[in-house]
Scaffold this active site. Sequence first.
Site, mmCIF file in Angstrom:
data_model
loop_
_atom_site.group_PDB
_atom_site.id
_atom_site.type_symbol
_atom_site.label_atom_id
_atom_site.label_comp_id
_atom_site.label_asym_id
_atom_site.label_seq_id
_atom_site.Cartn_x
_atom_site.Cartn_y
_atom_site.Cartn_z
ATOM 1 N N TYR A 242 6.195 -75.470 -34.974
ATOM 2 C CA TYR A 242 7.351 -75.725 -35.730
ATOM 3 C C TYR A 242 8.409 -74.766 -35.454
ATOM 4 O O TYR A 242 8.304 -73.730 -35.349
ATOM 5 C CB TYR A 242 6.816 -75.392 -37.299
ATOM 6 C CG TYR A 242 7.671 -76.119 -38.320
ATOM 7 C CD1 TYR A 242 8.447 -77.324 -38.228
ATOM 8 C CD2 TYR A 242 8.517 -74.774 -38.920
ATOM 9 C CE1 TYR A 242 9.394 -77.657 -39.284
ATOM 10 C CE2 TYR A 242 9.569 -74.971 -40.018
ATOM 11 C CZ TYR A 242 9.829 -76.527 -39.909
ATOM 12 O OH TYR A 242 11.006 -76.752 -41.208
ATOM 13 N N ASP B 123 9.429 -68.108 -30.619
ATOM 14 C CA ASP B 123 9.719 -68.256 -32.075
ATOM 15 C C ASP B 123 9.066 -67.321 -33.055
ATOM 16 O O ASP B 123 7.852 -67.724 -33.321
ATOM 17 C CB ASP B 123 9.737 -69.720 -32.291
ATOM 18 C CG ASP B 123 10.085 -69.963 -33.841
ATOM 19 O OD1 ASP B 123 10.705 -68.810 -34.624
ATOM 20 O OD2 ASP B 123 10.325 -70.973 -34.101
ATOM 21 N N LYS C 263 12.638 -65.113 -41.820
ATOM 22 C CA LYS C 263 11.852 -64.726 -42.743
ATOM 23 C C LYS C 263 11.723 -63.227 -43.158
ATOM 24 O O LYS C 263 12.810 -62.841 -43.855
ATOM 25 C CB LYS C 263 10.315 -65.447 -42.465
ATOM 26 C CG LYS C 263 10.209 -66.817 -42.471
ATOM 27 C CD LYS C 263 8.989 -67.654 -42.612
ATOM 28 C CE LYS C 263 9.347 -68.896 -42.677
ATOM 29 N NZ LYS C 263 8.903 -69.783 -41.588
HETATM 30 C C1 LIG Z 1 9.710 -71.017 -41.058
HETATM 31 C C2 LIG Z 1 10.100 -71.282 -39.640
HETATM 32 C C3 LIG Z 1 11.107 -71.796 -38.939
HETATM 33 C C4 LIG Z 1 12.036 -72.368 -40.000
HETATM 34 O O1 LIG Z 1 12.922 -71.391 -40.679
HETATM 35 P P1 LIG Z 1 13.530 -71.617 -41.938
HETATM 36 O O2 LIG Z 1 14.211 -70.454 -42.473
HETATM 37 O O3 LIG Z 1 12.720 -72.578 -42.769
HETATM 38 O O4 LIG Z 1 14.865 -72.679 -41.374
HETATM 39 C C5 LIG Z 1 11.157 -71.955 -37.440
HETATM 40 N N1 LIG Z 1 10.259 -71.397 -37.043
HETATM 41 C C6 LIG Z 1 9.049 -70.631 -37.290
HETATM 42 C C7 LIG Z 1 7.957 -70.443 -36.370
HETATM 43 C C8 LIG Z 1 8.835 -70.662 -38.755
HETATM 44 O O5 LIG Z 1 7.638 -70.370 -39.094
#
Ligand SMILES: *Cc1c(COP(=O)(O)O)cnc(C)c1O
Length: 445
Positions: A142, A234, A263
Site C-alpha cells: 500500500y 516506503d 505518519k
Molecule cells: C499510510 C500509508 C501511506 C499513505 O499515507 P497517507 O498519509 O494516508 O496518505 C502510504 N504508504 C504506507 C506504507 C502507509 O502505511
Amino acid sequence: MNHEQSRALYDRALSVMPGGVNSSVRAVRPYPFFVQKGDGGHVVDADGNRYIDFVMGYGPLLLGHDMPEQVQSAVQQRAAEGPMYGAPTEVEVELAEFVTRHVPSVEMVRFVNSGTEATVSAVRLARGYTGRDKIVVMQSGYHGAQESTLVEGEGDHTHPSSPGIPESFAEHTLTVPFNDPDAARDVFDEHGDDIAAVLTEPILGNYGIVHPVDGYHETLRGLCNDHGSLLIFDEVITGFRVGGLQCAQGKFDIEPDITTFGKIVGGGFPVGAIGGKSEIIEQFTPAGDVFQSGTFSGHPVTMAAGLETLRYAAEHDVYDHVNGLGERMRSGLQDILEEQAPEYTVVGTDSMFKVVFTRDGPDTFEGHCEAGCQQRPECPRYDHCPKDGGDVKQAETERWERLFWPAMKERGVFLTANQFESQFICDAHTAEDVDDALEAYKEAI
Ligand SMILES: *Cc1c(COP(=O)(O)O)cnc(C)c1O
C-alpha cells in the site's frame, strides 16, 4: 454498550459525506463509533464508552493521545504565532536535520502533507532521475491513494484497481508478490532497462503485517544496482516505529536510494516526506527540474509536533517501552492461540502486532518464531505463515471482521476493523492494558 450518539452522528454524516466518513477504512459496519476524545492509550466515544486503543490513528501516534508537555507547548506556540506563512521557518530545518542524523540513507528531505503525496513525489522523482517510466510494486503493498500504485494483476498484466484511473497508468506499473525473489528477477530480466524503481514497504504493514524472508531486500537491492534502477522504501508506516529512530532500513541494514515517510514524523498532524541521497533529492525543484511544491508543505505546527515527538522519543525510553509491550502482547497472543486456535498466526515486530486468521498450521507452537512471525526457515510454521498479501487474503477475513472485531469492541478493545491493517502499541500503553486486551482476545477468539 450504548451507541445512540454515534448512531445519530453517523446518520447525519451519511447525508453530507460519502459513506459518512473521510477515509474509507473508517466506515466500520454497521456504523463506526465517533470519538469524543483520546486519553493516553485509550479513546472515549460519543456515548462515553472507553476503549483501549490499538488503532492509534492507523499509525501516527507513537506517544498516544496525550502530548508530553514539550510537544504540547511547541504546538501551541506555533499555532499562536500564526499557523503558516509561505516562507521557510527554522523548525523545518531542525526536523530535516533530525531525520538526516538518524536515518542511515537519508542526506536530504523534502516535506509534504501526506504519505500519499510522498509516494507520488518519490515515483515522479525516480522517473525524472532515471529517465525511465516503469515501476515495480508488491502485490498488496500500500502506497496511499495514488494512480501509479492502485493496480492489480501480475507482472506486466496489470490494470487499475479503482475506477477513475486510466489503463495507461497501470501500463507503467509491474507487480510481483512480496518475498518472491524469482518473480523479481523475472521482471528485471524482461524489463530491467525500463525500470525506474522498485517501490516497497520494508514490511507489508497494511496487509496483515508480512515480515521479509531472509535475503529478500538484498535481492531487490542487488537487482536495482545491476539495472540502474532505484530502490524506494516506503517507510510511511515503519518509519520511526520499526527499528526506532533509524527506521526499518536500519533494522534490516539495507540502504534504499529514496525513502518515503509519513505518519509518526508529523507527531499526529498531516505529513509526508521524501528523503535520500542529496544527488537524487536535489533533482526536485527548485534545485533540480522534477516539479514538486505545496502550499502547506513543511507546515510549522506539523514540523514542531514531529520534531518534539521524535526528540521526546530520543530522550526517553519510548522504543524500549513500546517494543517491550509489543513483545508481551505477541507472546501472550501466541499462548492463547496455542490453546484455542493453533492454525492462526501472530505477526508483527517492534510495536506492531496482528493475529492473522490463517486456515491451517501445525497444532503446536514448539520451536516457532517467538513473539510473532519472523520468517525463520527453521520454524515449523514457516510453510504456513503468510509470505505475501495473497496468503493473508486467503485467511478467514470474514470471521475476523464480522465476528471477532465486534466482539473485541464490545469488550472495550479498539482494533483496526479488518484483517489487514496493523495494530499499534503507544508509549501511553501499560502492561495492564496489554494484559486486559489479552483477556479480551481469550474470550473473543
Ligand atoms: C499510510 C500509508 C501511506 C499513505 O499515507 P497517507 O498519509 O494516508 O496518505 C502510504 N504508504 C504506507 C506504507 C502507509 O502505511
